[in-house]
Enzyme design. Sequence first.
Site, PDB file in Angstrom:
ATOM      1  N   TYR A  30      -4.474   3.085   4.600  1.00  0.00           N
ATOM      2  CA  TYR A  30      -5.035   3.896   3.605  1.00  0.00           C
ATOM      3  C   TYR A  30      -5.430   3.809   2.172  1.00  0.00           C
ATOM      4  CZ  TYR A  30      -2.638   7.223   7.052  1.00  0.00           C
ATOM      5  OH  TYR A  30      -2.507   7.899   8.237  1.00  0.00           O
ATOM      6  N   GLY A  31      -6.469   4.005   1.805  1.00  0.00           N
ATOM      7  CA  GLY A  31      -7.041   3.382   0.558  1.00  0.00           C
ATOM      8  C   GLY A  31      -7.092   2.123   0.538  1.00  0.00           C
TER       9      GLY A  31
END
Length: 327
Positions: free
Chosen positions: A53-54
């Site tokens: 994530y990210g």
Amino acid sequence: MEQRHLGRTGLRVSRIGLGTLTWGRDVGEHDAADLLKAFWEAGGTLVDTADVYGGGDAEYLLGQLMERLVPRRDLVIATKAGSVPDPYRRFDCSRGHLLAALDASLERLGTDYVDLWQVHAFDCETPLEETLQALDIAVTSGRARYAGVSNFSGWQLAKAGTWQLAAPGLRTRIASTQMEYSLLQRGVEREVLPAALDLGIGLLPSSPLGRGVLTGKYRHGTPPDSRGASEGLSAFVAPYLDDPASRIVDALAIAADGLAATPLQVALAWVRDRPGVVAPIVGARNAHQLAAALSVETLSLPDEICQALDDVSAPVHRYPDQDWSTL
């Protein structure tokens, strides 16, 4: 907020979870801080993230906020490993990769352990017993308290859960499976959910609001500030903007009007209270959106409303998914 046991384990989590898919990408530090604080103050404990994530920024941001904003002991941190940014291989669930990824997650999170460590998806190129051994090592070493999986089909979940139960005390029980589940996506009811119920595995629904469509915001077009209008997520939302989905959303809006509630509240309450569900994971972008989701805590749907929503959104079950004796 009410707490529920995660599957057939002693771990208890809040019955709404906070997702961090867009942290470090669309959600910056200020909004993330507001989200985490509001969630914690409402009694929320389960915070779900992943190493991808990210590009790792979601875990890092969560770690920074735990250090100065919310006590680590008050949260149930769940993360995932196995997804890789490789155009030739989407998932690497080899023992070596998974354990290295866990160590990297712990460093970004600034903690010695995660409460729930999940295999992000099934890797057909790695023997399943090797993948599951990584979960055993993580738990016995203390780097993870509990283990789960994500995006496993029915037979994959049944195989993994049964394998782990075959050697009690030596292999760690699969505590949870995270799958997309909502009024617009009920595919898990065919085989995943029956397997989870039989094996005592708790279901953590992702995208419980149908990728935002069940809020009703797309009934009369695509708002310019929505995910459906964004370059990065428009393709993610698009599958739920068809005519069958519109009919379900219209029925949801009617039910919400009758209950003096919002479509979001009704949709979230429906999935939260389905058999086998432990905690839907809500991916709010700001504190206002999160407050709307948390307001569902006091809402319980009448049986007749649940039945009406079941009927309008019912998936087609045919052989062999349906009990053959009823055909």
